[in-house]
Design a protein around this motif. Sequence first.
Motif, PDB file in Angstrom:
ATOM      1  N   ARG A 160       0.804  -1.230   0.000  1.00 51.82           N
ATOM      2  CA  ARG A 160       0.000   0.000   0.000  1.00 51.82           C
ATOM      3  C   ARG A 160       0.837   1.282   0.000  1.00 51.82           C
ATOM      4  N   PRO A 161       1.779   1.455   0.923  1.00 53.25           N
ATOM      5  CA  PRO A 161       2.532   2.724   0.932  1.00 53.25           C
ATOM      6  C   PRO A 161       3.382   2.922  -0.319  1.00 53.25           C
ATOM      7  N   LYS A 162       3.845   1.821  -0.919  1.00 55.82           N
ATOM      8  CA  LYS A 162       4.647   1.951  -2.142  1.00 55.82           C
ATOM      9  C   LYS A 162       3.800   2.514  -3.283  1.00 55.82           C
ATOM     10  N   LEU A 163       2.548   2.083  -3.365  1.00 59.19           N
ATOM     11  CA  LEU A 163       1.684   2.566  -4.438  1.00 59.19           C
ATOM     12  C   LEU A 163       1.293   4.023  -4.224  1.00 59.19           C
ATOM     13  N   THR A 164       1.027   4.385  -2.995  1.00 59.48           N
ATOM     14  CA  THR A 164       0.712   5.781  -2.701  1.00 59.48           C
ATOM     15  C   THR A 164       1.903   6.677  -3.042  1.00 59.48           C
ATOM     16  N   ALA A 165       3.106   6.226  -2.678  1.00 59.00           N
ATOM     17  CA  ALA A 165       4.313   6.987  -2.990  1.00 59.00           C
ATOM     18  C   ALA A 165       4.547   7.056  -4.490  1.00 59.00           C
ATOM     19  N   LEU A 166       4.246   5.957  -5.200  1.00 55.24           N
ATOM     20  CA  LEU A 166       4.447   5.936  -6.651  1.00 55.24           C
ATOM     21  C   LEU A 166       3.568   6.977  -7.331  1.00 55.24           C
ATOM     22  N   VAL A 167       2.313   7.051  -6.955  1.00 53.24           N
ATOM     23  CA  VAL A 167       1.435   8.056  -7.557  1.00 53.24           C
ATOM     24  C   VAL A 167       1.960   9.459  -7.269  1.00 53.24           C
ATOM     25  N   ALA A 168       2.434   9.683  -6.054  1.00 55.68           N
ATOM     26  CA  ALA A 168       2.991  11.000  -5.705  1.00 55.68           C
ATOM     27  C   ALA A 168       4.219  11.311  -6.550  1.00 55.68           C
ATOM     28  N   ASP A 169       5.054  10.313  -6.813  1.00 49.84           N
ATOM     29  CA  ASP A 169       6.255  10.533  -7.606  1.00 49.84           C
ATOM     30  C   ASP A 169       5.917  10.777  -9.076  1.00 49.84           C
ATOM     31  N   ILE A 170       4.878  10.102  -9.570  1.00 48.71           N
ATOM     32  CA  ILE A 170       4.420  10.375 -10.935  1.00 48.71           C
ATOM     33  C   ILE A 170       3.928  11.815 -11.031  1.00 48.71           C
ATOM     34  N   ARG A 171       3.162  12.231 -10.034  1.00 50.38           N
ATOM     35  CA  ARG A 171       2.616  13.597 -10.044  1.00 50.38           C
ATOM     36  C   ARG A 171       3.733  14.637  -9.941  1.00 50.38           C
ATOM     37  N   ALA A 172       4.771  14.338  -9.186  1.00 54.48           N
ATOM     38  CA  ALA A 172       5.877  15.282  -9.053  1.00 54.48           C
ATOM     39  C   ALA A 172       6.597  15.483 -10.382  1.00 54.48           C
ATOM     40  N   ARG A 173       6.717  14.408 -11.154  1.00 54.34           N
ATOM     41  CA  ARG A 173       7.414  14.503 -12.443  1.00 54.34           C
ATOM     42  C   ARG A 173       6.504  15.055 -13.530  1.00 54.34           C
ATOM     43  N   SER A 174       5.204  14.808 -13.398  1.00 52.42           N
ATOM     44  CA  SER A 174       4.246  15.222 -14.433  1.00 52.42           C
ATOM     45  C   SER A 174       3.052  15.892 -13.764  1.00 52.42           C
ATOM     46  N   PRO A 175       3.208  17.112 -13.298  1.00 54.11           N
ATOM     47  CA  PRO A 175       2.155  17.772 -12.510  1.00 54.11           C
ATOM     48  C   PRO A 175       0.867  18.031 -13.280  1.00 54.11           C
ATOM     49  N   GLN A 176       0.926  18.021 -14.623  1.00 57.78           N
ATOM     50  CA  GLN A 176      -0.280  18.252 -15.410  1.00 57.78           C
ATOM     51  C   GLN A 176      -1.065  16.965 -15.672  1.00 57.78           C
ATOM     52  N   ALA A 177      -0.489  15.823 -15.331  1.00 60.97           N
ATOM     53  CA  ALA A 177      -1.050  14.550 -15.776  1.00 60.97           C
ATOM     54  C   ALA A 177      -2.259  14.104 -14.961  1.00 60.97           C
ATOM     55  N   ARG A 178      -3.224  13.536 -15.652  1.00 61.57           N
ATOM     56  CA  ARG A 178      -4.278  12.755 -15.019  1.00 61.57           C
ATOM     57  C   ARG A 178      -3.731  11.331 -14.873  1.00 61.57           C
ATOM     58  N   ILE A 179      -3.790  10.794 -13.670  1.00 56.39           N
ATOM     59  CA  ILE A 179      -3.163   9.506 -13.372  1.00 56.39           C
ATOM     60  C   ILE A 179      -4.248   8.483 -13.080  1.00 56.39           C
ATOM     61  N   PHE A 180      -4.130   7.319 -13.721  1.00 55.72           N
ATOM     62  CA  PHE A 180      -5.086   6.231 -13.525  1.00 55.72           C
ATOM     63  C   PHE A 180      -4.342   4.959 -13.139  1.00 55.72           C
ATOM     64  N   VAL A 181      -4.673   4.431 -11.969  1.00 53.92           N
ATOM     65  CA  VAL A 181      -4.183   3.117 -11.562  1.00 53.92           C
ATOM     66  C   VAL A 181      -5.112   2.078 -12.193  1.00 53.92           C
TER      67      VAL A 181
END
Length: 283
Positions: A160-181
């Motif tokens: 669980r914490p790894k996935l939450t961190a992964l989404v945060a890291d994706i958002r940090a690199r791509s702040p404009q992106a809509r992210i879908f798991v």
Amino acid sequence: MIRSVIAAIVLVVAIAIAPPAHASAGEVYVALGDSAASGPLVPDQVLPDLGCWRSNRNYAHLTAKAIGTAAFRDVTCSGADTKDMYQPQGTELGSVPPQLDALSQDTTLVTVQIGANDVGLTGFIEDCLNLLPPPVGDACNDDYMENGQDTWRVKTDALRPKLTALVADIRARSPQARIFVVGYGTYAPPGGCYPRVPIIRKDADYIRATLMYFNQMLAEQAAEAGAGFIDLQTPSTGHDPCTSPGTRWIEPYVPASPATPFHPNARGMRGFADAVIAAVSGV
């Protein structure tokens, strides 16, 4: 019953807080993930990174074509787990860069299907293959209980914490992106279909419950991280490895269509693409 209601509420919440989904022709789309996303052996396998066993008819390619992206980068790779988002991944045909390297400031859409290899779900399904039914063959589900705990659920919760961190890291690199798991499909119907797929009833139900719990975890973590969640379990119901070759989306241990065992075939990728397209387009 209570657990089912809770799971349903979680999925509704995950969808409700998902970022607004309106695909446009200007999308810069990056697809991240493991073999469930890459499409090993589904024709045609494409370069670069041939060792990733990536198909040009996986759901990401089909989605990119359908929504008319301005740019598309598919870095899904067979065997990937969460650490391969951050560091080079070794394949049988060489090393590939960290998947997050494909992200950029102009990325506007990201799908990520990851986690199954972190907990060894594919190997777990194969471990439960049983060519001889009881009383000769033994059920496998008891092998995964330690000190009264289901080890697969323990592994799932640890992710669980790894996935939450992964989404945060994706958002940090791509702040404009809509992210879908993206979740995983249906690998077993209630009771299984022994001997067509040589997994006995008790184990088939255990596999089914384990995958449902895993998908529920993905939905919960997507909601917590403020990402969208795309359910592949529901649309693939009735298209599991127990169904006929012309119906199934996921191949059994001995595939009838080009695909690796317990992975989506071309029909499955088309069905999954429909779900992804609908989600990212807000349909």
